[in-house]
Write an enzyme that holds these catalytic residues in place. Structure first.
Site, mmCIF file in Angstrom:
data_model
loop_
_atom_site.group_PDB
_atom_site.id
_atom_site.type_symbol
_atom_site.label_atom_id
_atom_site.label_comp_id
_atom_site.label_asym_id
_atom_site.label_seq_id
_atom_site.Cartn_x
_atom_site.Cartn_y
_atom_site.Cartn_z
ATOM 1 N N ASP A 107 0.854 -1.184 0.000
ATOM 2 C CA ASP A 107 0.000 0.000 0.000
ATOM 3 C C ASP A 107 0.893 1.239 0.000
ATOM 4 O OD1 ASP A 107 -3.091 0.733 0.672
ATOM 5 O OD2 ASP A 107 -1.709 2.215 1.517
ATOM 6 N N ASP A 143 -4.559 2.790 -4.165
ATOM 7 C CA ASP A 143 -3.168 2.863 -3.731
ATOM 8 C C ASP A 143 -2.622 1.495 -3.339
ATOM 9 O OD1 ASP A 143 -4.690 2.473 -1.491
ATOM 10 O OD2 ASP A 143 -3.929 4.184 -0.352
#
Length: 609
Positions: free
Chosen positions: A306, A349
């Site tokens: 992430d 993301d």
């Protein structure tokens, strides 16, 4: 296509009965209408039977008194004669006939006979229309219309012999093959424009059509034109036969589908890939997990990543900078992994990687290589530093432990890592970017330290509190953090800035304000970053504050920074000496700077000397 073959094709399409005979009454050709009426095929009749045996009058007089004989002997056009035939059902059918010599066409003592069925009853005399005398012209007109039709279509038309050599093609075919003159293609074998693989494909299709007699449509092949361009073609093919019904070659339609195929490939690519990063998308990632659930590729490792702070980056620097950072992460991810690993962007993301046949130790080493690649990137100081939270899970896939479960475990591990790194990420990102700015702007190295030295002296003299002095120290270090959102071409431009570029530069105080507000370590100086370019006369930016509306700390800092810039120089201006710098500050007193603070700062400089 030869004229003879073209004529045969045309004659097979018309509704009149047509046959060709020689002076010995041998049948040389008969069209499909003749086959339908008489029940004889061309293979049975051509060069095997006399014309009167098939086309003789029902009263038998044709054998000795054929209307075509005078034409062959004297060159007289025979037109308007009557002929009655017994068809294959036993019915007597009457025709009006015309005959034309083919000597001028290079066929020696042969003639063509055209019979049009008379719709009148048998008892009434048939009336031959006068235009039947112009049958020869009609046939030529029909042939010309056929040619014009082939030349007017956008698709290529071709005819080849059984060896694959071109006999005829239209202009569209020549354009498709990148050839100016279609006649230059005649005699060329189809293998000339294809590689071995495509040539084999074409051969297999031709072989099937030859064996079955059934046409095939829509098979594709690639050709390489003389100009080196590769095109993709869609081809149809059918068998052609000679007068005896034997296979003579092939013909069909060719369509250039290069652009269509490219569009299809693009759509196929987009269905499996993320448009921004070029990595696989979530749909493909999930399909691969389902495929690996068979267990044949165990142990399987799934790594989840992430990108930390993407929302903050989007909010402070704009979505384009965030998108660029995602692309950079995608490129970094390609480094540590194998070609057999599936790297995908599975969310805004979020990234994930499937590593087949990868145990725990190999997974750990791979994650270490990934962290090292990120660190190396950040040390280069190229843009916003990257922080990835990374989690992983490894196991032998079974009904109890599916890839979906491994993905869930890796995702949970990744979020644990994110929670641990979140408190330090903001400050680390800010400091890293300041270092990156200073490494590129070598003329501004030490700017913060020198500005702070001047600001401390002026702040102390102006009576700033201890807390304000601490904020002044932070402001000296981070006042330009907003320049992270300005493109380098503008930020480090040596020539005078345009009005548009100057407007972009002015945005850095607002960008810096947003960054500081979202970073706990800098939130106390967010307002000072926003105000540090305001002028005493209200002509500054971004809010146009003036006079005492501008906080004292910002008025102190603006004088200290201006003096540092004047004496150190920048790409757009050269450094000047102390005396000239004092005069420039005095010129700005009451306009850009607080006049009382200017007076105080000039005295401080004088005392320092």
């Amino acid at each position: 296509m030869t004229n003879r073959k073209l004529a045969q094709t045309v004659l097979n399409c018309i509704n009149e009965l047509v046959y060709v005979r020689d002076s010995k009454k041998n049948i040389l050709f008969m069209n499909r209408k003749a086959e339908m009426v008489t029940g004889w095929t061309s293979g049975e009749a051509v060069k095997k039977m006399k014309c009167f045996e098939i086309f003789g009058d029902s009263d038998g007089r044709c054998e000795d008194n054929c209307p075509c004989d005078s034409l062959l002997e004297k060159g007289v056009v025979g037109g308007g004669f009557e002929k009655s035939l017994t068809d294959q059902k036993g019915r007597i059918v009457r025709f009006i006939g015309s005959a034309f010599s083919l000597a001028e066409k290079g066929m020696g003592d042969c003639c063509i006979v055209v019979l049009e069925e008379c719709l009148n009853t048998l008892k009434k005399p048939c009336q031959r229309p006068e235009e039947h005398l112009e049958m020869k012209k009609t046939l030529l007109d029909t042939e010309e219309k056929y040619r014009q039709l082939l030349e007017s279509i956008e698709d290529g038309y071709y005819e080849i012999d059984l060896g694959g050599n071109l006999l005829y093609c239209n202009d569209a075919m020549a354009r498709i093959y990148g050839v100016a003159d279609k006649d230059s293609l005649k005699g060329i074998n189809y293998r000339v424009y294809t590689d071995e693989k495509n040539a084999e494909t074409v051969f297999q299709v031709y072989n099937r059509v030859f064996s079955t007699g059934k046409p095939e449509k829509g098979f594709s092949l690639e050709i390489k034109r003389p100009d080196g361009i590769t095109r993709t073609l869609e081809v149809s093919i059918s068998l052609t036969r000679d007068g005896e019904g034997k296979p003579a070659g092939f013909r069909g339609i060719v369509r250039d589908i290069t652009e269509r195929r490219q569009a299809e490939e693009r759509l196929k690519y987009l269905s499996m890939h993320d448009a921004m990063t070029g990595l696989y998308n979530r749909t493909y990632f999930e399909e691969e997990m389902a495929r690996l659930n068979s267990g044949r590729f165990s142990p399987v490792t799934i790594i989840c990543c992430d990108l930390d702070g993407l929302k903050q980056i989007n909010d402070n620097f704009g979505h384009k900078r965030g998108d660029d950072l995602l692309k950079t992460v995608a490129e970094i991810l390609k480094g540590p992994f194998r070609s057999s690993d599936v790297i995908a962007r599975v969310g805004g993301d979020e990234f994930a990687v499937i590593l087949p046949k990868t145990d725990e130790e190999a997974a750990r080493l791979t994650c270490e290589r990934l962290k090292q690649a990120i660190e190396t990137h950040n040390l280069k100081g190229s843009g916003i530093p990257i922080s990835l939270s990374i989690g992983r899970a490894t196991g032998f896939v079974s009904k109890e432990l599916t890839c979906d479960e491994l993905y869930r475990r890796a995702d949970n591990d990744m979020y644990r890592q994110k929670l641990q790194s979140k408190p330090v990420f903001g400050g680390t990102m800010v400091k890293s970017f300041i270092q990156a700015l200073e490494s590129k702007d070598f003329l501004a190295r030490g700017h913060a330290q020198r500005t702070l030295a001047y600001a401390n002296k002026l702040g102390t003299a102006a009576g700033l509190s201890r807390r304000e002095m601490e904020d002044l120290k932070l402001l000296a270090q981070f006042h330009d953090i907003g320049k992270a959102g300005i493109v380098e071409a503008v930020l480090f431009k040596r020539e005078p800035l345009t009005q548009e570029e100057w407007g972009e530069i002015k945005q850095h105080s607002e960008i810096g304000y947003r960054i500081a507000r979202s970073t706990p370590e800098l939130s106390s100086i967010a307002d000072w970053i926003l105000y540090h370019h305001e002028w005493w006369n209200g002509q500054g930016y971004p809010l146009g504050l003036k006079g005492q509306e501008i906080p004292l700390l910002c008025r102190v800092f603006s004088i200290a920074e201006a003096y540092e810039v004047i004496t150190s120089g920048r790409p757009y201006r050269e450094a000047v000496g102390t005396e000239e710098a004092r005069r420039e500050l005095e010129r700005g007193s009451g306009t850009q700077f607080d006049p009382d603070l200017i007076y105080l700062f000039i005295n401080i400089l004088a005392e320092s000397e």
